[in-house]
Design a protein around this motif. Structure first.
Motif, PDB file in Angstrom:
ATOM      1  N   GLU A  13       0.838  -1.212   0.000  1.00 35.84           N
ATOM      2  CA  GLU A  13       0.000   0.000   0.000  1.00 35.84           C
ATOM      3  C   GLU A  13       0.865   1.251   0.000  1.00 35.84           C
ATOM      4  O   GLU A  13       0.591   2.212  -0.714  1.00 35.84           O
ATOM      5  CB  GLU A  13      -0.925   0.010   1.216  1.00 35.84           C
ATOM      6  CG  GLU A  13      -2.017  -1.032   1.177  1.00 35.84           C
ATOM      7  CD  GLU A  13      -3.046  -0.740   0.099  1.00 35.84           C
ATOM      8  OE1 GLU A  13      -3.379   0.444  -0.116  1.00 35.84           O
ATOM      9  OE2 GLU A  13      -3.506  -1.695  -0.532  1.00 35.84           O
ATOM     10  N   ALA A  14       1.920   1.258   0.796  1.00 36.93           N
ATOM     11  CA  ALA A  14       2.806   2.420   0.870  1.00 36.93           C
ATOM     12  C   ALA A  14       3.520   2.649  -0.456  1.00 36.93           C
ATOM     13  O   ALA A  14       3.772   3.790  -0.843  1.00 36.93           O
ATOM     14  CB  ALA A  14       3.816   2.232   1.995  1.00 36.93           C
ATOM     15  N   ALA A  15       3.816   1.581  -1.158  1.00 36.80           N
ATOM     16  CA  ALA A  15       4.516   1.701  -2.437  1.00 36.80           C
ATOM     17  C   ALA A  15       3.664   2.415  -3.480  1.00 36.80           C
ATOM     18  O   ALA A  15       4.200   3.025  -4.401  1.00 36.80           O
ATOM     19  CB  ALA A  15       4.916   0.323  -2.944  1.00 36.80           C
ATOM     20  N   ARG A  16       2.377   2.363  -3.336  1.00 35.10           N
ATOM     21  CA  ARG A  16       1.493   3.018  -4.308  1.00 35.10           C
ATOM     22  C   ARG A  16       1.580   4.535  -4.238  1.00 35.10           C
ATOM     23  O   ARG A  16       1.263   5.212  -5.214  1.00 35.10           O
ATOM     24  CB  ARG A  16       0.057   2.576  -4.086  1.00 35.10           C
ATOM     25  CG  ARG A  16      -0.158   1.129  -4.435  1.00 35.10           C
ATOM     26  CD  ARG A  16      -1.603   0.737  -4.301  1.00 35.10           C
ATOM     27  NE  ARG A  16      -1.736  -0.672  -4.624  1.00 35.10           N
ATOM     28  CZ  ARG A  16      -2.528  -1.509  -4.005  1.00 35.10           C
ATOM     29  NH1 ARG A  16      -3.299  -1.076  -3.028  1.00 35.10           N
ATOM     30  NH2 ARG A  16      -2.584  -2.770  -4.358  1.00 35.10           N
ATOM     31  N   THR A  17       2.014   5.076  -3.117  1.00 38.99           N
ATOM     32  CA  THR A  17       2.036   6.528  -2.957  1.00 38.99           C
ATOM     33  C   THR A  17       3.445   7.096  -2.808  1.00 38.99           C
ATOM     34  O   THR A  17       3.595   8.307  -2.726  1.00 38.99           O
ATOM     35  CB  THR A  17       1.208   6.949  -1.732  1.00 38.99           C
ATOM     36  OG1 THR A  17       1.754   6.327  -0.562  1.00 38.99           O
ATOM     37  CG2 THR A  17      -0.247   6.546  -1.889  1.00 38.99           C
ATOM     38  N   ALA A  18       4.455   6.258  -2.765  1.00 34.34           N
ATOM     39  CA  ALA A  18       5.832   6.740  -2.597  1.00 34.34           C
ATOM     40  C   ALA A  18       6.372   7.285  -3.921  1.00 34.34           C
ATOM     41  O   ALA A  18       5.875   6.965  -4.995  1.00 34.34           O
ATOM     42  CB  ALA A  18       6.724   5.607  -2.098  1.00 34.34           C
ATOM     43  N   ALA A  19       7.398   8.091  -3.814  1.00 42.44           N
ATOM     44  CA  ALA A  19       8.025   8.696  -4.992  1.00 42.44           C
ATOM     45  C   ALA A  19       8.680   7.622  -5.867  1.00 42.44           C
ATOM     46  O   ALA A  19       9.303   6.685  -5.348  1.00 42.44           O
ATOM     47  CB  ALA A  19       9.073   9.704  -4.551  1.00 42.44           C
ATOM     48  N   PRO A  20       8.555   7.747  -7.179  1.00 39.35           N
ATOM     49  CA  PRO A  20       9.141   6.752  -8.094  1.00 39.35           C
ATOM     50  C   PRO A  20      10.652   6.573  -7.927  1.00 39.35           C
ATOM     51  O   PRO A  20      11.152   5.452  -8.020  1.00 39.35           O
ATOM     52  CB  PRO A  20       8.799   7.291  -9.482  1.00 39.35           C
ATOM     53  CG  PRO A  20       7.593   8.146  -9.277  1.00 39.35           C
ATOM     54  CD  PRO A  20       7.754   8.738  -7.904  1.00 39.35           C
ATOM     55  N   ALA A  21      11.385   7.656  -7.687  1.00 39.73           N
ATOM     56  CA  ALA A  21      12.837   7.540  -7.512  1.00 39.73           C
ATOM     57  C   ALA A  21      13.172   6.724  -6.262  1.00 39.73           C
ATOM     58  O   ALA A  21      14.103   5.907  -6.273  1.00 39.73           O
ATOM     59  CB  ALA A  21      13.469   8.920  -7.426  1.00 39.73           C
TER      60      ALA A  21
END
Length: 85
Positions: A13-21
């Motif tokens: 879930e956190a990965a869906r909103t984290a920065a791509p870099a």
């Protein structure tokens, strides 16, 4: 089955909103952990001992917590901490 990594629990879930870099750095380090685990545990499915202790890895932009499950031949990313630097 071959070694791989995946997000577990709320890290997905956190990965869906984290920065791509930041995610690119996490994925790069997770792939390194997979290669190291694969080299150390050549016969992972037949492993009878305890799983190694997981840990924290600092990457550009934050950190992540991982756990290696040898018999499943998986490195799980359990938690992401994005600090934005």
């Amino acid at each position: 089955m071959s070694w791989t990594w995946e997000y577990a629990f709320s890290a997905e879930e956190a990965a869906r909103t984290a920065a791509p870099a930041f995610l690119a750095e996490v994925e790069r380090k997770a792939a390194e952990l997979v290669r190291a685990a694969e080299a150390q545990y050549l016969h992972g499915r037949a492993h009878n001992g305890a799983d190694p202790k997981g840990g924290d890895v600092a990457v550009r932009g934050g950190m992540f917590t991982y756990q290696i499950v040898v018999r499943s031949e998986r490195v799980y990313v359990l938690q992401l901490t994005y600090l934005g630097f």
